[in-house]
Motif scaffolding. Structure first.
Motif, mmCIF file in Angstrom:
data_model
loop_
_atom_site.group_PDB
_atom_site.id
_atom_site.type_symbol
_atom_site.label_atom_id
_atom_site.label_comp_id
_atom_site.label_asym_id
_atom_site.label_seq_id
_atom_site.Cartn_x
_atom_site.Cartn_y
_atom_site.Cartn_z
ATOM 1 N N SER B 38 0.816 -1.218 0.000
ATOM 2 C CA SER B 38 0.000 0.000 0.000
ATOM 3 C C SER B 38 0.853 1.273 0.000
ATOM 4 N N ARG B 39 2.173 1.100 0.040
ATOM 5 C CA ARG B 39 3.016 2.298 0.132
ATOM 6 C C ARG B 39 3.657 2.662 -1.207
ATOM 7 N N ARG B 40 3.789 3.970 -1.405
ATOM 8 C CA ARG B 40 4.496 4.502 -2.569
ATOM 9 C C ARG B 40 5.671 5.347 -2.066
ATOM 10 N N ARG B 41 6.720 5.362 -2.868
ATOM 11 C CA ARG B 41 7.896 6.173 -2.520
ATOM 12 C C ARG B 41 7.997 7.366 -3.453
ATOM 13 N N GLY B 42 8.466 8.464 -2.916
ATOM 14 C CA GLY B 42 8.628 9.637 -3.758
ATOM 15 C C GLY B 42 9.740 10.536 -3.257
ATOM 16 N N MET B 43 10.149 11.403 -4.151
ATOM 17 C CA MET B 43 11.234 12.323 -3.843
ATOM 18 C C MET B 43 10.775 13.724 -4.206
ATOM 19 N N GLY B 44 11.144 14.684 -3.389
ATOM 20 C CA GLY B 44 10.779 16.062 -3.696
ATOM 21 C C GLY B 44 11.842 17.005 -3.191
ATOM 22 N N MET B 45 11.832 18.216 -3.700
ATOM 23 C CA MET B 45 12.793 19.201 -3.212
ATOM 24 C C MET B 45 12.150 20.577 -3.231
ATOM 25 N N ALA B 46 12.774 21.502 -2.517
ATOM 26 C CA ALA B 46 12.319 22.885 -2.524
ATOM 27 C C ALA B 46 13.511 23.767 -2.197
ATOM 28 N N SER B 47 13.450 25.008 -2.656
ATOM 29 C CA SER B 47 14.565 25.933 -2.470
ATOM 30 C C SER B 47 14.276 26.928 -1.360
ATOM 31 N N GLN B 48 15.330 27.601 -0.965
ATOM 32 C CA GLN B 48 15.210 28.598 0.083
ATOM 33 C C GLN B 48 15.985 29.841 -0.313
ATOM 34 N N PHE B 202 20.993 31.119 0.451
ATOM 35 C CA PHE B 202 20.296 30.214 -0.468
ATOM 36 C C PHE B 202 20.421 28.787 0.045
ATOM 37 N N GLY B 203 19.510 27.962 -0.376
ATOM 38 C CA GLY B 203 19.600 26.562 0.026
ATOM 39 C C GLY B 203 18.556 25.729 -0.673
ATOM 40 N N ALA B 204 18.712 24.435 -0.557
ATOM 41 C CA ALA B 204 17.745 23.512 -1.142
ATOM 42 C C ALA B 204 17.668 22.281 -0.248
ATOM 43 N N HIS B 205 16.437 21.843 0.008
ATOM 44 C CA HIS B 205 16.238 20.610 0.761
ATOM 45 C C HIS B 205 15.624 19.561 -0.151
ATOM 46 N N PHE B 206 16.013 18.327 0.089
ATOM 47 C CA PHE B 206 15.526 17.193 -0.690
ATOM 48 C C PHE B 206 14.963 16.169 0.290
ATOM 49 N N ALA B 207 13.782 15.668 -0.006
ATOM 50 C CA ALA B 207 13.154 14.697 0.903
ATOM 51 C C ALA B 207 12.825 13.413 0.164
ATOM 52 N N LEU B 208 13.047 12.305 0.873
ATOM 53 C CA LEU B 208 12.646 10.990 0.378
ATOM 54 C C LEU B 208 11.567 10.489 1.329
ATOM 55 N N GLY B 307 19.827 31.351 10.772
ATOM 56 C CA GLY B 307 18.746 31.138 11.739
ATOM 57 C C GLY B 307 17.562 30.482 11.080
ATOM 58 N N GLU B 308 16.885 31.213 10.214
ATOM 59 C CA GLU B 308 15.683 30.699 9.552
ATOM 60 C C GLU B 308 15.936 29.763 8.369
ATOM 61 N N PRO B 309 16.996 29.961 7.586
ATOM 62 C CA PRO B 309 17.106 29.163 6.353
ATOM 63 C C PRO B 309 16.815 27.672 6.506
ATOM 64 N N PRO B 310 17.294 26.997 7.577
ATOM 65 C CA PRO B 310 17.082 25.545 7.622
ATOM 66 C C PRO B 310 15.625 25.125 7.803
ATOM 67 N N ILE B 311 14.732 26.035 8.225
ATOM 68 C CA ILE B 311 13.338 25.618 8.436
ATOM 69 C C ILE B 311 12.488 25.949 7.213
ATOM 70 N N ILE B 312 13.068 26.671 6.262
ATOM 71 C CA ILE B 312 12.240 27.193 5.165
ATOM 72 C C ILE B 312 11.851 26.136 4.119
ATOM 73 N N PRO B 313 12.786 25.386 3.560
ATOM 74 C CA PRO B 313 12.375 24.546 2.409
ATOM 75 C C PRO B 313 11.866 23.153 2.744
ATOM 76 N N THR B 314 12.009 22.687 3.998
ATOM 77 C CA THR B 314 11.725 21.270 4.287
ATOM 78 C C THR B 314 10.274 20.886 4.000
ATOM 79 N N ALA B 315 9.341 21.688 4.486
ATOM 80 C CA ALA B 315 7.925 21.316 4.325
ATOM 81 C C ALA B 315 7.564 21.238 2.840
ATOM 82 N N GLY B 316 8.084 22.174 2.059
ATOM 83 C CA GLY B 316 7.827 22.153 0.618
ATOM 84 C C GLY B 316 8.412 20.911 -0.023
ATOM 85 N N ALA B 317 9.633 20.557 0.413
ATOM 86 C CA ALA B 317 10.277 19.358 -0.145
ATOM 87 C C ALA B 317 9.467 18.111 0.188
ATOM 88 N N ILE B 318 8.974 18.031 1.435
ATOM 89 C CA ILE B 318 8.187 16.858 1.853
ATOM 90 C C ILE B 318 6.870 16.805 1.069
#
Lengths: 322, 350
Positions: B38-48, B202-208, B307-318
């Motif tokens: 029932s599970r699917r895998r996916g990858m996403g990313m977002a920038s900051q 600037f930054g980018a987060h990638f989520a699996l 300070g803020e950069p690390p919290i910015i892109p994660t939710a979008g990446a997920i």
């Protein structure tokens, strides 16, 4: 926190003599103290039962079933290898219940008699119906965690993970008063609040839950417990399911499906049980039973997702019995 | 929008590093099979993109003691990010003493003015003032040492608490011994930022992730966080800040929300039972990488805020990873069971 008197008797008879209208039994205190701090409970006297040694521990007697003292800490049942051989669904359910700290303080009796977690009930600012007010605030408010089945004047849900697991094994509880002693099915300990009955438990004033008994015949059942949460740990069930059955030759008998988090009481899905009774435990039967388990669901504004969750958890739990 | 060119921007490098770490080339349109049926895998990313350039006003003083230790005073504070440590590092390196020889006095309003600990301000605001104060202190000390040693000041330098001149080493203590009642106090201030450039991080987060399509449950398996914050002053503290941001952002993405009772306006989950912060079990493997190239136009450290950069892109990446996994496009946080299941149903209907 309002002032209260505290008694710590060593004998059960002394404890029972001290309990009454304005007194409340205290075990682990993990729920009661929260209710007191939140202004929802304000007993004048607490009768601390933790010194009553006779209420602790569990015992398996061949042919006579399982007896669990109400003051047994949850962690003891969760971590005992011997207990896991007798009734593995209990450690399975407890492993995902609350936190290690709460399971260490919390007791079997306290867990079974814990109050509901409705955020309107728990907040002093809402004079909700269950607390003696005039209406239910959840119905017009945020109902994401509330009932989809069997609710009447109150839509709060049964929160215990342990209760569905024990009910799936036909557990009974002994209730003792100063001059009374009775045993009821654990399922009957829970009542749907309605009309003049503004409570979830069938205990009478002054009664203490002293023991849980699981009949010998039920111990032969296979069981499975599943719980959906909105994070991976340390939170109450959105939906939980305990399923149990005797499985011989691929066919199920004495099927029990009990859901937590969906109704004011631990919810026996009897019609769904009937669909699996005597049948092969296969994809078709389990899916049909899962559909039936939620067929009568009446979701509120925010909790229709629980129908999908309950259906899927029932299906998966039943499949694990095969 | 300032329409100004960025002082430095290495976002593409963040993409390259992140894509390699997460294995972006294995990402498939429509996701891939998960670990159960029932599970699917996916990858996403977002920038900051965020500020972090800091600026004036910020001040610092550096006292050099006769025993060769130094006292750095600045009106900032350490709210757990390691300010105390990195200011000591900056001061020690510029002054020419061991980091252990610098005592940092902060958290006191009597100290020279510093900004609030917010807005990714501290490193890029207070740090340059500290460096300037250390330069000033060193210059004054070497000036005094030149007189004592009778060596031209330009031939002197400070290394690990010793005045070095053509191979000869003199401990700071011996210089002070020759001077009576002499005090070395260096002062530094944060000068203005250049007005012809925009200083940004600037930054980018990638989520699996895996998504259970029948129960709407999201499992975050791995987050790769890559940031361009100019020079990294302290890699361990910076990585720790990123991990903290990612963990908070996982709560933002999946479980945290203030719930308001609409009829009364009362918050019904003002407690840690129903305001659901992530537990250890909710936290996946977090891989942290930095470009770590100084932004030389930004300030005298080349360092920018984190300070803020690390919290910015994660939710979008997920959220993007969830959409990749199972087609469920959830546009509101948190991605609750209800929302994920509804989005999956919507995807099937389309």
């Amino acid at each position: 926190l309002r002032p209260f008197a505290l008694a710590r008797p060593r004998a059960l008879s002394d404890a029972l003599a001290l309990l009454g209208t304005r007194a409340t039994a205290l075990a682990g205190g993990t729920d009661l103290l929260g209710l007191m701090k939140d202004g929802v409970a304000s007993p004048e006297r607490l009768v601390d039962l933790t010194a009553v040694a006779s209420l602790r521990g569990w015992k398996r007697e061949r042919g006579a079933g399982l007896r669990i003292g109400a003051l047994t800490p949850l962690v003891e049942l969760e971590t005992s290898r011997a207990f896991a051989r007798v009734l593995p669904i209990v450690p399975e359910a407890l492993a995902v219940a609350a936190t290690a700290q709460l399971r260490t303080m919390g007791t079997v009796g306290g867990n079974l008699l814990q109050a509901n977690r409705c955020w309107y009930f728990r907040d002093e600012a809402f004079p909700c119906w269950l607390k003696g007010g005039t209406r239910c605030f959840a119905v017009g408010g945020d109902s994401r965690y509330h009932a989809i089945l069997g609710a009447d004047d109150c839509v709060a849900v049964a929160p215990s993970d342990l209760a569905p697991a024990l009910i799936a094994y036909d557990a009974r509880v002994e209730l003792r008063g100063a001059r009374t002693r009775r045993a009821v099915a654990l399922a009957d300990l829970y009542v749907t609040p309605t009309g003049t009955r503004r409570r979830h438990h069938a205990t009478r004033t002054g009664e203490v839950l002293t023991e849980v008994r699981v009949p010998e015949a039920a111990l032969a059942r296979r069981g499975a417990f599943l719980k959906a949460m909105d994070r991976k740990a340390w939170t109450f069930a959105l939906v939980s399911v305990a399923a149990a059955a005797r499985v011989r030759g691929g066919r199920a008998s004495d099927v029990r499906i009990v859901l937590g988090g969906v109704a004011p009481v631990p919810w026996r899905a009897r019609a769904a049980e009937a669909l699996v009774e005597g049948a092969r435990v296969d994809e078709t039967a389990c899916a049909a039973a899962a559909d039936r388990a939620v067929a009568d669901a009446e979701p509120l504004k925010d909790n229709a997702y629980k129908i999908a969750l309950a259906r899927e958890l029932v299906r998966r739990a039943l499949l694990r019995l095969a | 929008m300032t329409r100004l060119p960025y002082s430095d921007k290495r976002l593409l490098q963040c993409y390259d590093v992140g894509a390699r770490e997460i294995g972006w080339s294995t990402r498939r349109r429509g996701g891939t099979a998960g670990s159960t049926r029932s599970r699917r895998r996916g990858m996403g990313m977002a920038s900051q993109l965020w500020g972090g350039g800091g600026g004036p006003p910020a001040y610092a003083t550096v006292h050099v003691n006769p025993d060769g230790t130094a006292v750095l005073t600045a009106g900032t504070q350490d709210i757990g990010t390691g300010t105390r440590t990195i200011l000591a590092q900056i001061c020690a390196e510029e002054l020419g003493v061991d980091v252990g020889a610098v005592r940092v006095v902060i958290g006191d309003t009597d100290a020279p003015y510093g900004p609030i600990s917010a807005g990714s301000l501290t490193t890029a605001s207070v740090g340059p003032a500290v460096r300037a104060a250390a330069v000033d202190a060193r210059t004054r000390l070497l000036g005094a040492a030149a007189g004592v040693l009778e060596v031209p000041q330009k031939e002197l330098r400070l290394e690990r608490g010793q005045i070095v001149s053509k191979g000869a080493k003199t401990p700071i203590r011996e210089i002070f011994d020759q001077l009576v009642n002499y005090t070395v106090i260096g002062r530094g201030s944060r000068y203005p930022n250049p007005d012809d450039t925009a200083i940004k991080t600037f930054g980018a987060h990638f989520a699996l992730v895996e998504v259970d399509t029948a129960t709407g449950e999201v499992f975050v398996e791995r987050v790769v966080a890559v940031h361009d914050i100019g020079r990294v002053v302290n890699p361990m503290l910076a990585a720790s800040q990123v991990r903290g941001g990612v963990i908070q952002a996982i709560g933002f993405a999946l479980s945290e929300a203030r719930v308001l009772d609409a009829p009364t306006g009362r918050v019904v989950n003002a407690d840690l039972e129903n305001y659901k912060v992530p537990t250890v079990q909710d936290v996946p493997e977090i891989v942290v990488r930095f470009v770590d190239r100084p932004d030389r136009r930004a300030n005298n450290l080349g360092a920018k805020g984190l300070g803020e950069p690390p919290i910015i892109p994660t939710a979008g990446a997920i959220a993007n990873a969830v959409a990749n996994a199972c087609g469920a496009r959830v546009r509101e946080t948190p991605l609750t069971r209800a929302r994920v299941l509804a989005a999956i149903a919507e995807g099937h209907a389309r």
